[in-house]
Design an enzyme around this catalytic site. Sequence first.
Site, PDB file in Angstrom:
ATOM      1  N   GLY A 337       4.033  -1.901  -3.889  1.00 57.18           N
ATOM      2  CA  GLY A 337       5.412  -2.377  -3.844  1.00 57.18           C
ATOM      3  C   GLY A 337       6.408  -1.230  -3.932  1.00 57.18           C
ATOM      4  O   GLY A 337       7.437  -1.233  -3.254  1.00 57.18           O
ATOM      5  N   TRP A 340       6.372   0.560  -0.606  1.00 64.42           N
ATOM      6  CA  TRP A 340       7.064  -0.238   0.415  1.00 64.42           C
ATOM      7  C   TRP A 340       8.547   0.144   0.480  1.00 64.42           C
ATOM      8  O   TRP A 340       9.147   0.139   1.556  1.00 64.42           O
ATOM      9  CB  TRP A 340       6.923  -1.717   0.090  1.00 64.42           C
ATOM     10  N   HIS A 341       9.119   0.502  -0.684  1.00 66.11           N
ATOM     11  CA  HIS A 341      10.540   0.815  -0.719  1.00 66.11           C
ATOM     12  C   HIS A 341      10.866   2.144  -0.048  1.00 66.11           C
ATOM     13  O   HIS A 341      11.996   2.343   0.408  1.00 66.11           O
ATOM     14  CB  HIS A 341      11.040   0.847  -2.169  1.00 66.11           C
ATOM     15  N   GLY A 342       9.926   3.064   0.004  1.00 67.08           N
ATOM     16  CA  GLY A 342      10.198   4.348   0.624  1.00 67.08           C
ATOM     17  C   GLY A 342       8.984   5.256   0.629  1.00 67.08           C
ATOM     18  O   GLY A 342       8.092   5.125  -0.215  1.00 67.08           O
TER      19      GLY A 342
END
Length: 355
Positions: A337, A340-342
Amino acid sequence: MLNDWINNLLSLLVYDVHRPLLFNSMFFFVFFLILLVFYQFVIQKVKLRTWYLLVFSLYFYYKTSGVFVLLLVATAFVNFLISDWIYNSDSEKKRKWFFTLSVFWNLGTLGYYKYTNFFFSILNDIGHLNLQHVDIFLPIGISFFTFQTMSYTFDIYRRNLVPLKSFADFCFFVSFFPQLVAGPIVRATDFLPQIHKKISLNKEQIASALFLIIGGLVKKAIIADYVSINFVDRVFSEPGRFSGVENLIGIYGYALQIYCDFSGYSDIAIGLARLMGFELRINFDLPYRSASVTEFWRRWHISLSSWLKDYLYISLGGNRKGKLRQYINLMITMLLGGLWHGASWNFVFWGGIHG
């Protein structure tokens, strides 16, 4: 004079890499106003309404990412096709193979555009190599529409959903412009039943939609941008020039900025969709009032956290295989997770802290 006017108009209509389309731009205001003016003539004609919104959605994405609108359509087509194969397969082995193919396409596409250079950096650090970074354009919203198409395939594989017969309907679901670039992540099980429903808007729906849009614009364009430009960016760029108290306030300012930025976009998306007769789930529910990290993730970016829980955490075994396995599954889920953000180690580290 006329030629100059035409050229200026055409330059506004085509994609500009330096000026991608944003919700808080004048071009988007005109774009959405034109959509609404003619929308009233097609709102009760389901097929025409779908095609109408599909064309506007694809044009919107073209204005944000240019030629990569073709990638969006290709991703939709591949998942539409493979999901039909999964549903109609006569053996479990074939279903698993087709499902694996779908996951490979989705994560492979996302991985190439978002994580190639990050992977090269890791190889360079570990193997003391000198791999050169590749000049790869990151299509806006690819993380969102990839997860949307994956939710569709997952639900068909689990037999929670029957595949659509119309590719136009599916492409409309994937490309629906209000949530395309910044969420919330829309589930097929939530959105697909709305495509063929009769739409009738009342005053309460319109009022609540306008309230969300205006509130979202205030959060994004006034609070988040003001705090960022006038304080947070200055503190973060040169923290040594500021006192300890000012640095601490800068950290809290960033917490305010990121919340207003992200939740503002989500509010605008939900409001825009509601003005067209479609309901999207709430994505932020006063997350800073949470009493624990667990509660925080039930309130912050709800569409992502629920997606990770339903499609990753539960698929890994969830809490069904003992405490140790549960903790491992939680850690894997939050690490991915974070990633996923960067594509950088700070996001992995951040995900690990939450895990």
